[in-house]
Design a protein around this motif. Sequence first.
Motif, PDB file in Angstrom:
ATOM      1  N   ARG A   1      -4.454  19.568   7.904  1.00  0.00           N
ATOM      2  CA  ARG A   1      -4.236  20.075   9.258  1.00  0.00           C
ATOM      3  C   ARG A   1      -5.359  19.659  10.212  1.00  0.00           C
ATOM      4  N   GLN A   2      -6.595  19.774   9.742  1.00  0.00           N
ATOM      5  CA  GLN A   2      -7.734  19.485  10.614  1.00  0.00           C
ATOM      6  C   GLN A   2      -7.718  18.045  11.100  1.00  0.00           C
ATOM      7  N   ARG A   3      -7.333  17.109  10.246  1.00  0.00           N
ATOM      8  CA  ARG A   3      -7.293  15.700  10.647  1.00  0.00           C
ATOM      9  C   ARG A   3      -6.308  15.486  11.800  1.00  0.00           C
ATOM     10  N   PHE A   4      -5.185  16.184  11.751  1.00  0.00           N
ATOM     11  CA  PHE A   4      -4.196  16.063  12.822  1.00  0.00           C
ATOM     12  C   PHE A   4      -4.701  16.739  14.098  1.00  0.00           C
ATOM     13  N   GLU A   5      -5.274  17.920  13.946  1.00  0.00           N
ATOM     14  CA  GLU A   5      -5.760  18.638  15.124  1.00  0.00           C
ATOM     15  C   GLU A   5      -6.872  17.872  15.819  1.00  0.00           C
ATOM     16  N   GLU A   6      -7.699  17.173  15.061  1.00  0.00           N
ATOM     17  CA  GLU A   6      -8.756  16.357  15.659  1.00  0.00           C
ATOM     18  C   GLU A   6      -8.175  15.238  16.518  1.00  0.00           C
ATOM     19  N   GLN A   7      -6.932  14.863  16.247  1.00  0.00           N
ATOM     20  CA  GLN A   7      -6.242  13.827  17.014  1.00  0.00           C
ATOM     21  C   GLN A   7      -5.360  14.448  18.100  1.00  0.00           C
ATOM     22  N   GLY A   8      -5.410  15.774  18.236  1.00  0.00           N
ATOM     23  CA  GLY A   8      -4.606  16.447  19.253  1.00  0.00           C
ATOM     24  C   GLY A   8      -3.166  16.665  18.849  1.00  0.00           C
ATOM     25  N   VAL A   9      -2.903  16.652  17.544  1.00  0.00           N
ATOM     26  CA  VAL A   9      -1.543  16.823  17.033  1.00  0.00           C
ATOM     27  C   VAL A   9      -1.452  18.152  16.293  1.00  0.00           C
ATOM     28  N   GLN A  10      -0.462  18.960  16.644  1.00  0.00           N
ATOM     29  CA  GLN A  10      -0.247  20.223  15.957  1.00  0.00           C
ATOM     30  C   GLN A  10       0.804  20.049  14.863  1.00  0.00           C
ATOM     31  N   LEU A  11       0.655  20.821  13.800  1.00  0.00           N
ATOM     32  CA  LEU A  11       1.623  20.820  12.713  1.00  0.00           C
ATOM     33  C   LEU A  11       2.396  22.133  12.734  1.00  0.00           C
ATOM     34  N   ALA A  12       3.713  22.048  12.799  1.00  0.00           N
ATOM     35  CA  ALA A  12       4.543  23.250  12.709  1.00  0.00           C
ATOM     36  C   ALA A  12       4.690  23.607  11.238  1.00  0.00           C
ATOM     37  N   VAL A  13       3.553  23.949  10.635  1.00  0.00           N
ATOM     38  CA  VAL A  13       3.460  24.186   9.199  1.00  0.00           C
ATOM     39  C   VAL A  13       2.601  25.420   8.960  1.00  0.00           C
ATOM     40  N   SER A  14       3.026  26.261   8.024  1.00  0.00           N
ATOM     41  CA  SER A  14       2.239  27.441   7.675  1.00  0.00           C
ATOM     42  C   SER A  14       0.977  27.034   6.922  1.00  0.00           C
ATOM     43  N   ASP A  15       0.092  27.998   6.718  1.00  0.00           N
ATOM     44  CA  ASP A  15      -1.152  27.729   6.004  1.00  0.00           C
ATOM     45  C   ASP A  15      -0.879  27.397   4.541  1.00  0.00           C
ATOM     46  N   TRP A  16      -1.845  26.697   3.941  1.00  0.00           N
ATOM     47  CA  TRP A  16      -1.726  26.233   2.559  1.00  0.00           C
ATOM     48  C   TRP A  16      -1.460  27.393   1.610  1.00  0.00           C
ATOM     49  N   ALA A  17      -2.167  28.506   1.779  1.00  0.00           N
ATOM     50  CA  ALA A  17      -2.035  29.634   0.854  1.00  0.00           C
ATOM     51  C   ALA A  17      -0.617  30.192   0.852  1.00  0.00           C
ATOM     52  N   PHE A  18       0.007  30.294   2.033  1.00  0.00           N
ATOM     53  CA  PHE A  18       1.379  30.812   2.106  1.00  0.00           C
ATOM     54  C   PHE A  18       2.360  29.822   1.486  1.00  0.00           C
ATOM     55  N   ILE A  19       2.180  28.547   1.769  1.00  0.00           N
ATOM     56  CA  ILE A  19       3.067  27.537   1.197  1.00  0.00           C
ATOM     57  C   ILE A  19       2.976  27.548  -0.325  1.00  0.00           C
ATOM     58  N   LYS A  20       1.778  27.713  -0.854  1.00  0.00           N
ATOM     59  CA  LYS A  20       1.585  27.772  -2.304  1.00  0.00           C
ATOM     60  C   LYS A  20       2.386  28.926  -2.897  1.00  0.00           C
ATOM     61  N   VAL A  21       2.384  30.061  -2.227  1.00  0.00           N
ATOM     62  CA  VAL A  21       3.162  31.210  -2.680  1.00  0.00           C
ATOM     63  C   VAL A  21       4.651  30.878  -2.692  1.00  0.00           C
ATOM     64  N   CYS A  22       5.111  30.197  -1.661  1.00  0.00           N
ATOM     65  CA  CYS A  22       6.536  29.869  -1.547  1.00  0.00           C
ATOM     66  C   CYS A  22       6.979  28.825  -2.568  1.00  0.00           C
ATOM     67  N   ARG A  23       6.074  27.943  -2.960  1.00  0.00           N
ATOM     68  CA  ARG A  23       6.430  26.850  -3.866  1.00  0.00           C
ATOM     69  C   ARG A  23       6.514  27.305  -5.319  1.00  0.00           C
ATOM     70  N   ASP A  24       5.956  28.465  -5.638  1.00  0.00           N
ATOM     71  CA  ASP A  24       5.984  28.985  -7.005  1.00  0.00           C
ATOM     72  C   ASP A  24       6.694  30.337  -6.974  1.00  0.00           C
ATOM     73  N   LYS A  25       7.897  30.385  -7.528  1.00  0.00           N
ATOM     74  CA  LYS A  25       8.723  31.587  -7.411  1.00  0.00           C
ATOM     75  C   LYS A  25       8.116  32.783  -8.143  1.00  0.00           C
ATOM     76  N   ARG A  26       7.190  32.541  -9.062  1.00  0.00           N
ATOM     77  CA  ARG A  26       6.475  33.658  -9.677  1.00  0.00           C
ATOM     78  C   ARG A  26       5.578  34.332  -8.651  1.00  0.00           C
ATOM     79  N   LEU A  27       4.908  33.521  -7.839  1.00  0.00           N
ATOM     80  CA  LEU A  27       4.051  34.063  -6.783  1.00  0.00           C
ATOM     81  C   LEU A  27       4.890  34.677  -5.668  1.00  0.00           C
TER      82      LEU A  27
END
Length: 322
Positions: free
Chosen positions: A93-119
Amino acid sequence: MKNILITSAGKRVVLVQIFQRTIQQLGYSAQVYTTDMRPEMAPAGIVSDGCMRVPRCTAENYVDSLLEICREKEIGVVIPTIDTELLVLAENRQRFEEQGVQLAVSDWAFIKVCRDKRLTAAYFRKLGIPVPEPVDKHHPVFPMFAKPYDGSLSTNTHIIRRQEEMTPNILEDSKLLFMEYISPEEYKEFTVDMYYGLDGRVKGIVPRERIEIRAGEINKGITRKNAIVGFLRERMNQLEGVRGCICMQLFYCEKEGRVKGIEINPRFGGGFPLSYYAKANFAAYLIREYLLGETVDYSDAWLDHTLMLRYDNDIIVYDAKA
């Protein structure tokens, strides 16, 4: 106004067209670009304002390729469409923001929870959302359901109704989670489109009943303005690290008002066009927040009982170089 980039475009023709149409409706001039591994074979890439070739999202040069495209096409926001690229984008995310680009993406920790159905199951419990009860595969209770903890598109899922159906392949598959079977006679299956603003607060909740599914994606569905809306708003009104469009899968027993959470996909779902046609225009929310710097308020002014019946359509390219 800066432009939009939708990644892994593939067959997301309607999603691209929604953003193109919304830009016009808002009275602004911007382009909707796309990326794909094979632009010449991506229908959504063909209807976009330009589709650029990128390597697989797991390749070392994937992020560099996206950043170069963002510079060349004056991109203001990147919108992903597949699960496998979410963690990669969140990590950078930081690399994109440094270029003035926003990501319509949640934080890494939330995505990790979503990618593992146990979490995900633990996350639901923490929010006060019931989930299907786990079943010990060595002491099974039939019928039961099995699915991989990191699966998608309804692949490698099993309804097991008797002991003889518990094959060695199923029993020995370390990725499978075993749980109670949710009867469709008692529960209806829903996908809920939810939009989270940059402040982490939910701005829209649209339950869609999944009437017919094809390849894990809704083929026939209808919006239902029911008790699910209040149930989720009470428990998921503000979530740390969540932003943009997410879609949640759940089962709902209307007779007893019971909900059982299944999974969360932290991106635009394949059935989002139904919510859009029901006047829940999350594309407009995103453009207003990410490109225009506006504040978006919660709204439930979408249409109940909007039915979507999907069918196949064709895109024809003459003198193709594929």
